[in-house]
Design a protein around this motif. Structure first.
Motif, short mmCIF file in Angstrom:
data_model
loop_
_atom_site.label_atom_id
_atom_site.label_comp_id
_atom_site.label_asym_id
_atom_site.label_seq_id
_atom_site.Cartn_x
_atom_site.Cartn_y
_atom_site.Cartn_z
N ARG A 62 0.81 -1.22 0.00
CA ARG A 62 0.00 0.00 0.00
C ARG A 62 0.85 1.27 0.00
O ARG A 62 0.51 2.24 -0.69
N HIS A 118 2.29 0.65 -4.46
CA HIS A 118 1.16 1.32 -5.14
C HIS A 118 1.55 2.66 -5.75
O HIS A 118 1.30 2.90 -6.94
N THR A 148 1.47 3.35 -9.84
CA THR A 148 0.46 4.27 -10.35
C THR A 148 1.03 5.61 -10.78
O THR A 148 0.65 6.15 -11.82
N VAL A 208 -6.69 1.69 -0.84
CA VAL A 208 -5.77 1.59 -1.96
C VAL A 208 -5.92 0.22 -2.59
O VAL A 208 -5.82 -0.81 -1.91
N TRP A 209 -6.16 0.20 -3.92
CA TRP A 209 -6.36 -1.06 -4.65
C TRP A 209 -7.45 -1.91 -3.96
O TRP A 209 -7.30 -3.13 -3.83
N CYS A 210 -8.47 -1.25 -3.52
CA CYS A 210 -9.61 -1.92 -2.86
C CYS A 210 -9.21 -2.67 -1.58
O CYS A 210 -9.89 -3.61 -1.16
N THR A 211 -8.11 -2.24 -0.96
CA THR A 211 -7.67 -2.86 0.30
C THR A 211 -7.90 -1.88 1.44
O THR A 211 -7.61 -0.69 1.32
#
Length: 338
Positions: free
Chosen positions: A91, A95, A99, A283-286
């Protein structure tokens, strides 16, 4: 006075060891006596001064186990630490690199580690009191205290002290890492950037009221939780626990332990503040780390609150004082015969 026979065999000397301190402690505390029983001194002072001259035989060294009660807590702490580190690394570092091509590897030594430490600490503290909840449920189900617990639960309950000491260790590291934040060079650069941005925006005051209150409250709660956890760690030392009665020892380890777990959970919840509804935190669906960290402590606290209800509390105390539920015992015997 009668003279003692001379001991020449080293193995016989090592076998003449006093009883285990923890066994004496359990016998003393289970008796429920208010007076503190002192252990007899088995070796005189002049014998103790010469005991260092003997070396433990190699055969006995191989027979002795190395930290048998610490193996399970250390394994669990290692697994939780590794998974949390990889999760936080994903995260906080990977990430932004993927990105926006921003390199935040400098966060690993302090920021990433300091997000791992509280997660491991509060998880281990919850694992100290979770087996007590499971044991109470098992006793309610069996209707008696004389039926043995499952082997895994019995082993878990025997290592609660080690779980608590590891939790205290990670909590102290978390406090030290947090105090080191202003010492970092990256923090000083960020502080200069924030000051420059404030000048560019022509803002005279950068005071944010709710953020100030959030910081003040969660730091204060964290300090109190760490202080009580230190008290729990000190009272687990055999020399200190021997000076306490069973009622005093049980009050500190049980009642204050739950208070510590509650304060640690509140500390994490106040740290989150309004981040629960902030979509940028996912973040990133976490979910953020603090959401995962408070899950197990909240489950333990809810179960403790349910078991503390008068209808269940009275029955648990009756079972632990020797009362047996005849209906459940008969059903268990019938099912075992079938």
């Amino acid at each position: 006075m009668e003279s003692r026979p001379n001991i020449t065999n080293q193995e016989e000397l090592w076998k003449m060891k006093p009883r285990n301190l923890e066994e004496d402690d359990c016998l003393n505390k289970d008796s429920g006596e208010t007076s503190v029983l002192k252990r007899p001194v088995l070796l005189h002072s002049h014998q103790a001064t010469h005991s260092n001259q003997f070396n433990c035989p190699q055969e006995l060294q191989h027979q002795q186990e190395l930290f048998p009660k610490w193996r399970l807590p250390i394994k669990i702490a290692t697994v939780v630490s590794s998974l949390t580190f990889l999760y936080t690394l994903l995260r906080e570092v990977i990430h932004p690199l993927v990105t926006s091509h921003q390199q935040y590897f400098y966060k690993i030594p302090i920021l990433v580690i300091n997000k791992v430490l509280p997660m491991v600490s509060i998880t281990l503290l919850a694992l100290v009191y979770l087996p007590g909840v499971i044991a109470a449920i098992v006793q309610l189900h069996n209707g008696t205290k004389y039926k043995k617990f499952p082997h895994w639960l019995d082993r878990w309950m025997l290592t609660r002290k080690q779980f608590g000491l590891l939790s205290f260790f990670f909590a102290v590291l978390h406090a030290i890492y947090s105090l080191s934040y202003p010492m970092r060079r990256s923090y000083r650069y960020k502080l200069l950037n924030w000051a420059y941005q404030q000048v560019q925006q022509k803002r005279e005051d950068a005071w944010i009221e709710h953020d100030v209150w959030r910081m003040e409250i969660y730091v204060s709660v964290g300090i109190v939780a760490l202080a009580i956890l230190a008290l729990l760690a000190v009272t687990s030392i055999p020399s200190v626990s021997d000076s306490l009665t069973w009622r005093e020892f049980h009050y500190i380890q049980s009642k204050l332990g739950i208070v510590t777990l509650l304060l640690g959970t509140i500390h994490a919840l106040i740290f989150a503040w309004n981040k629960w509804v902030d979509i940028k935190q996912f973040v990133w669906c976490t979910p953020p780390t603090f959401m995962i960290a408070v899950f197990l402590p909240i489950v333990v606290l809810i179960c403790k609150a349910i078991l503390f209800l008068p209808c269940l509390r009275k029955k648990i105390l009756k079972i632990r004082h020797g009362w047996e539920d005849v209906s459940k015992i008969s059903k268990t015997e019938i099912s075992s015969q079938l």
